[in-house]
Design a protein around this motif. Structure first.
Motif, PDB file in Angstrom:
ATOM      1  N   GLY A  32       0.796  -1.226   0.000  1.00  0.00           N
ATOM      2  CA  GLY A  32       0.000   0.000   0.000  1.00  0.00           C
ATOM      3  C   GLY A  32       0.824   1.270   0.000  1.00  0.00           C
ATOM      4  O   GLY A  32       0.275   2.372   0.132  1.00  0.00           O
ATOM      5  N   ALA A  82      -7.323  -5.430   1.208  1.00  0.00           N
ATOM      6  CA  ALA A  82      -8.134  -4.228   0.967  1.00  0.00           C
ATOM      7  C   ALA A  82      -8.074  -3.278   2.151  1.00  0.00           C
ATOM      8  O   ALA A  82      -7.978  -2.044   1.982  1.00  0.00           O
ATOM      9  N   GLN A  83      -8.120  -3.826   3.372  1.00  0.00           N
ATOM     10  CA  GLN A  83      -8.149  -2.984   4.566  1.00  0.00           C
ATOM     11  C   GLN A  83      -6.791  -2.372   4.891  1.00  0.00           C
ATOM     12  O   GLN A  83      -6.690  -1.187   5.227  1.00  0.00           O
ATOM     13  N   SER A  93      -3.772  -2.596   2.858  1.00  0.00           N
ATOM     14  CA  SER A  93      -3.031  -2.053   1.719  1.00  0.00           C
ATOM     15  C   SER A  93      -3.830  -1.042   0.929  1.00  0.00           C
ATOM     16  O   SER A  93      -3.267  -0.337   0.083  1.00  0.00           O
ATOM     17  N   GLY A  94      -5.138  -0.963   1.172  1.00  0.00           N
ATOM     18  CA  GLY A  94      -5.974  -0.010   0.455  1.00  0.00           C
ATOM     19  C   GLY A  94      -6.216  -0.388  -0.994  1.00  0.00           C
ATOM     20  O   GLY A  94      -6.469   0.485  -1.832  1.00  0.00           O
ATOM     21  N   LEU A  95      -6.144  -1.672  -1.324  1.00  0.00           N
ATOM     22  CA  LEU A  95      -6.354  -2.119  -2.700  1.00  0.00           C
ATOM     23  C   LEU A  95      -7.821  -2.374  -2.974  1.00  0.00           C
ATOM     24  O   LEU A  95      -8.595  -2.721  -2.075  1.00  0.00           O
TER      25      LEU A  95
END
Length: 396
Positions: A115, A255-256, A258-260
């Motif tokens: 991220g 997703a949480q 690394s913000g992917l």
């Protein structure tokens, strides 16, 4: 008979007295099977048929003939169990848990790198996750399938579900049937445990050795789903739930932390899981294929079978950490005593190698580069054509 020999494992040490006498009826039964099978002169099929026998308690085993294979195997087993009894928990389980724990602790660092927005850190994150994933899914699942992570059978089943299904996306019965029962029970016996599952004769050498392994994470998922379609519905639903939790959980953490996005997270999951796929395929074919193959009707006894059909690779820091000693430098020891942990296999390695050489049996070792050159040179013969059957009837 082979399966019964495998059952005389480290857990049986507690069932023996200080003088080594067999006190427990179940252990006495299993030991008697081995002695009975080696003291007779069976037909070629008898050794296979004995695998599934469940005889009653037949009392103390008879003495074995000096020099026969079963007697040698029991002699080696006693040496290994003596080593086991004086080993600490760290030797038996702790060292391997430390490696698996360190791998789990490194996962957040990999997520944070992904991220960061930096290409260098992104690649570093994929590498960190790839190495950690291999230690968890390969080393962890392998030890869990053999119940080598702990001495509790109930806790062992829980760890098997976690490492094999949640982390590796394979139903536990699938992994145990193919690896523990078939491959270990019938190593290099054609049609039973000859590593043919790793062959893809429709692929060229370059594609198989260096490109196809990158698709292993996807193939693994589909193999697991296909096997579930053949399972009983309740058990299949349990496996599907565990695999779904593992896959969804990995993507959700990406997703949480690394913000992917969803698509990018899925790509990163499979990309990181392919980092060690090439050496994983190599290791699985290097250590058995190209060694003597045996007919189901003319297979030698267990000690001779393993001495001729299993090969050790030299120690390697990365491979030892991600795959475990039992898959790299102690594969012979692992096949002889599959319920020993990776660290215990390394500890008993001098005992096993010395014993085999003392009894004029091969202790097969070769380098990674040497095996790679062999497969690149003889790929068609080893991976496409039917392997020749080596008959060791005189050693049987």
């Amino acid at each position: 008979m082979d399966e019964e020999v495998e059952k005389i494992t480290c857990k049986d040490v507690s069932e023996k007295g200080e003088d080594g006498a067999v006190d427990d009826p179940s252990l006495r039964k299993r030991t008697a099977i081995v002695h009975r099978s080696i003291s007779s002169d069976p037909t070629p099929q008898a050794g296979i048929a004995e695998d599934n026998q469940e005889p009653g308690d037949v009392g103390s085993p008879p003495e074995t003939k000096e020099g026969d294979d079963g007697g040698q195997l029991l002699e080696l087993s006693r040496l290994i169990w003596e080593e086991w009894k004086k080993s600490s928990w760290w030797d038996k389980h702790g060292a391997d848990w430390a490696i698996i724990g360190l791998a789990m602790c490194s996962v957040p660092a990999g997520f944070l790198c992904l991220g960061s927005g930096s290409l260098f850190l992104f690649v570093l994150g994929i590498l960190i996750l790839g190495l950690a994933n291999s230690a968890i899914t390969v080393k962890g699942s392998h030890l869990a399938s053999h119940r080598s992570l702990c001495q509790s059978s109930q806790l062992g089943r829980i760890w098997a579900t976690f490492f094999i299904e949640v982390c590796s996306w394979i139903p536990v019965p699938c992994g145990e049937k193919g690896h523990v029962k078939q491959h270990h029970g019938h190593t290099n016996v054609i049609g039973l445990g000859d590593s043919s599952v790793w062959k893809a004769p429709f692929l060229s050498c370059a594609v198989y050795m260096f490109l196809a392994p990158l698709a292993l994470p996807v193939v693994t998922l589909f193999v697991g789903l296909r096997y579930m379609s053949q399972m009983a519905v309740p058990r299949a639903l349990c496996s599907l739930a565990c695999i779904s939790v593992g896959l969804w959980g990995h993507c959700w953490l990406l997703a949480q932390i690394s913000g992917l996005g969803a698509g990018s997270a899925i790509v990163c999951v499979f990309l990181s899981r392919s980092v060690m796929a090439i050496p994983f395929i190599h290791v699985n074919i290097f250590q058995h294929i190209g060694l003597p193959m045996f007919s189901p009707t003319q297979r030698p006894r267990r000690l001779i079978l393993m001495a001729h059909s299993v090969l050790n690779l030299p120690r390697n820091l990365i491979l030892d950490w991600t795959f475990g000693h039992s898959l790299i430098s102690c594969h012979v020891e692992h096949h002889l005593f599959p319920m020993l942990s990776d660290h215990m296999c390394l500890k008993v390695k001098p005992t096993v190698s010395g014993f085999l050489r003392t009894h004029n049996l091969p202790y097969q070792e070769d380098t990674y580069l040497s095996r790679l050159q062999l497969f690149l040179r003889d790929y068609n013969e080893l991976m496409v054509q039917t392997p020749p059957i080596t008959q060791l009837a005189e050693l049987r």
